[in-house]
Write a protein that holds these residues in place. Structure first.
Motif, PDB file in Angstrom:
ATOM      1  N   LYS A  72      12.002  -1.871   1.664  1.00 66.17           N
ATOM      2  CA  LYS A  72      11.463  -0.686   0.986  1.00 66.17           C
ATOM      3  C   LYS A  72      10.256  -0.975   0.100  1.00 66.17           C
ATOM      4  O   LYS A  72       9.478  -0.083  -0.170  1.00 66.17           O
ATOM      5  CB  LYS A  72      12.557  -0.046   0.131  1.00 66.17           C
ATOM      6  N   LEU A  73      10.137  -2.204  -0.400  1.00 63.73           N
ATOM      7  CA  LEU A  73       9.058  -2.450  -1.354  1.00 63.73           C
ATOM      8  C   LEU A  73       8.088  -3.554  -0.918  1.00 63.73           C
ATOM      9  O   LEU A  73       6.883  -3.330  -0.835  1.00 63.73           O
ATOM     10  CB  LEU A  73       9.668  -2.776  -2.722  1.00 63.73           C
ATOM     11  N   ILE A  74       8.633  -4.731  -0.590  1.00 65.08           N
ATOM     12  CA  ILE A  74       7.737  -5.875  -0.338  1.00 65.08           C
ATOM     13  C   ILE A  74       6.924  -5.678   0.951  1.00 65.08           C
ATOM     14  O   ILE A  74       5.692  -5.793   0.933  1.00 65.08           O
ATOM     15  CB  ILE A  74       8.541  -7.201  -0.299  1.00 65.08           C
ATOM     16  N   ALA A  75       7.595  -5.353   2.036  1.00 68.26           N
ATOM     17  CA  ALA A  75       6.881  -5.225   3.316  1.00 68.26           C
ATOM     18  C   ALA A  75       5.809  -4.126   3.271  1.00 68.26           C
ATOM     19  O   ALA A  75       4.660  -4.379   3.654  1.00 68.26           O
ATOM     20  CB  ALA A  75       7.865  -5.000   4.466  1.00 68.26           C
ATOM     21  N   PRO A  76       6.136  -2.923   2.764  1.00 71.08           N
ATOM     22  CA  PRO A  76       5.092  -1.893   2.716  1.00 71.08           C
ATOM     23  C   PRO A  76       3.908  -2.293   1.819  1.00 71.08           C
ATOM     24  O   PRO A  76       2.751  -2.028   2.163  1.00 71.08           O
ATOM     25  CB  PRO A  76       5.813  -0.667   2.135  1.00 71.08           C
ATOM     26  N   ALA A  77       4.190  -2.952   0.688  1.00 77.41           N
ATOM     27  CA  ALA A  77       3.093  -3.355  -0.219  1.00 77.41           C
ATOM     28  C   ALA A  77       2.201  -4.393   0.460  1.00 77.41           C
ATOM     29  O   ALA A  77       0.965  -4.314   0.387  1.00 77.41           O
ATOM     30  CB  ALA A  77       3.668  -3.905  -1.523  1.00 77.41           C
ATOM     31  N   LEU A  78       2.804  -5.353   1.135  1.00 74.23           N
ATOM     32  CA  LEU A  78       2.004  -6.383   1.810  1.00 74.23           C
ATOM     33  C   LEU A  78       1.194  -5.770   2.958  1.00 74.23           C
ATOM     34  O   LEU A  78       0.057  -6.160   3.205  1.00 74.23           O
ATOM     35  CB  LEU A  78       2.899  -7.518   2.329  1.00 74.23           C
ATOM     36  N   ALA A  79       1.790  -4.802   3.614  1.00 75.30           N
ATOM     37  CA  ALA A  79       1.074  -4.144   4.721  1.00 75.30           C
ATOM     38  C   ALA A  79      -0.169  -3.406   4.211  1.00 75.30           C
ATOM     39  O   ALA A  79      -1.182  -3.327   4.894  1.00 75.30           O
ATOM     40  CB  ALA A  79       2.008  -3.181   5.445  1.00 75.30           C
ATOM     41  N   LYS A  80      -0.081  -2.906   2.958  1.00 71.32           N
ATOM     42  CA  LYS A  80      -1.225  -2.188   2.368  1.00 71.32           C
ATOM     43  C   LYS A  80      -2.299  -3.133   1.839  1.00 71.32           C
ATOM     44  O   LYS A  80      -3.374  -2.718   1.451  1.00 71.32           O
ATOM     45  CB  LYS A  80      -0.735  -1.356   1.163  1.00 71.32           C
ATOM     46  N   GLY A  81      -1.942  -4.412   1.715  1.00 72.12           N
ATOM     47  CA  GLY A  81      -2.904  -5.383   1.201  1.00 72.12           C
ATOM     48  C   GLY A  81      -2.730  -5.685  -0.285  1.00 72.12           C
ATOM     49  O   GLY A  81      -3.606  -6.289  -0.908  1.00 72.12           O
ATOM     50  N   PRO A 123      17.595 -10.527  -8.341  1.00 76.59           N
ATOM     51  CA  PRO A 123      17.944  -9.394  -7.506  1.00 76.59           C
ATOM     52  C   PRO A 123      17.423  -8.111  -8.142  1.00 76.59           C
ATOM     53  O   PRO A 123      17.435  -7.970  -9.363  1.00 76.59           O
ATOM     54  CB  PRO A 123      19.479  -9.433  -7.472  1.00 76.59           C
ATOM     55  N   GLY A 124      16.957  -7.174  -7.323  1.00 74.92           N
ATOM     56  CA  GLY A 124      16.461  -5.897  -7.853  1.00 74.92           C
ATOM     57  C   GLY A 124      15.234  -5.418  -7.114  1.00 74.92           C
ATOM     58  O   GLY A 124      14.984  -5.814  -5.985  1.00 74.92           O
ATOM     59  N   GLY A 125      14.473  -4.546  -7.762  1.00 75.44           N
ATOM     60  CA  GLY A 125      13.222  -4.058  -7.192  1.00 75.44           C
ATOM     61  C   GLY A 125      13.335  -2.725  -6.471  1.00 75.44           C
ATOM     62  O   GLY A 125      12.337  -2.048  -6.277  1.00 75.44           O
ATOM     63  N   THR A 126      14.550  -2.369  -6.039  1.00 75.53           N
ATOM     64  CA  THR A 126      14.788  -1.037  -5.465  1.00 75.53           C
ATOM     65  C   THR A 126      16.078  -0.536  -6.103  1.00 75.53           C
ATOM     66  O   THR A 126      16.837  -1.322  -6.685  1.00 75.53           O
ATOM     67  CB  THR A 126      14.998  -1.070  -3.931  1.00 75.53           C
ATOM     68  N   GLN A 127      16.320   0.763  -5.915  1.00 82.96           N
ATOM     69  CA  GLN A 127      17.511   1.346  -6.543  1.00 82.96           C
ATOM     70  C   GLN A 127      18.802   0.633  -6.085  1.00 82.96           C
ATOM     71  O   GLN A 127      19.631   0.248  -6.894  1.00 82.96           O
ATOM     72  CB  GLN A 127      17.582   2.811  -6.167  1.00 82.96           C
ATOM     73  N   ARG A 128      18.902   0.453  -4.754  1.00 80.75           N
ATOM     74  CA  ARG A 128      20.132  -0.183  -4.242  1.00 80.75           C
ATOM     75  C   ARG A 128      20.258  -1.633  -4.734  1.00 80.75           C
ATOM     76  O   ARG A 128      21.322  -2.077  -5.125  1.00 80.75           O
ATOM     77  CB  ARG A 128      20.131  -0.145  -2.713  1.00 80.75           C
TER      78      ARG A 128
END
Ligand code: TMP
Length: 214
Positions: free
Chosen positions: A81-90, A41-46
């Motif tokens: 917040k992290l995985i989806a945006p990163a994958l969208a960027k390639g 668990p982790g990867g973002t502040q929340r």
């Protein structure tokens, strides 16, 4: 839309994931790829706040169902917040633990109904399933010993919530991970975690190249 690649690492405590996650990231960077290294668990502040609640055992008294929901809650924030945006960027997203840890720790180890876990996956993970999952396999006895040595190195005094479970739990979760690999051979590969670190890395690298042509 997902243009990037999503690789997850799984296995019991002390299986050597964290070392291998870092080595794969370095290798991908050398190959000119943009990487995002993260963990659950982790990867973002929340999600990191939820991680503290879960791993220092504060959530334990709420019961296993609540813990399962908390892992999912952390995952939902992490994906959004992290995985989806990163994958969208390639980007290449490498995640230290993901859905299979819930299946193995809360499901196989903790006895939470697999139907509930599947339902949570459907709602929380949706299309964000890993393309490749590396499962590092070591015996629970070896894993516990490594986790104990790591604790000593870091000067920690008490094992975390799951490291402190009895050995039978760790045997159940090892079987849980191996079952996942048997059921999803297209996504998962099991790597013997007792081999030298460099050899494990090479096997993982060859597998990744073969699967996605790095
Ligand atoms: P680690 O990141 O140091 O491996 O610690 C995470 C701990 O949390 C580890 O004991 C496995 C546990 N865990 C679960 O029980 N369920 C989950 O869904 C995840 C992601 C981790």
């Amino acid at each position: 839309m997902m243009h990037g690649h999503f690789i997850t690492f799984e296995g019991g405590d002390g299986c050597g994931k964290s070392t291998q996650v870092g080595m794969l990231e370095q290798r991908l960077k050398l190959a000119g790829k943009t990487t995002v290294l993260t963990r659950e668990p982790g990867g973002t502040q929340r999600a990191e706040t939820i991680r503290s609640l879960l791993l220092d055992g504060k959530a334990r008294d709420m019961g296993k169902f609540a813990e399962t929901l908390l892992f999912s809650l952390a995952r939902e924030d992490h994906i959004e917040k992290l995985i989806a945006p990163a994958l969208a960027k390639g980007d290449w997203v490498i995640c230290d633990r993901f859905i299979d840890s819930t299946r193995a720790y809360q499901g196989a180890g903790g006895g939470i109904d697999p139907d509930l876990i599947n339902a949570l996956e459907r709602v929380v993970v949706g299309p964000y399933r890993p393309e490749i999952t590396i499962i590092l396999d070591v015996s629970p006895e070896e894993g516990m010993e490594r986790a104990r040595l790591r604790m000593k190195e870091l000067g920690e005094e008490v094992p975390d919530r799951f490291e402190s479970e009895e050995i039978a739990f760790h045997h159940r979760l090892r079987e849980g991970f191996l079952d996942i690999a048997r059921n999803e051979p297209g996504r998962c590969v099991v790597v013997d975690g007792m081999q030298p670190v460099g050899e494990i890395h090479q096997l993982i690298w060859e597998h990744v190249c073969q699967r996605v042509g790095a």
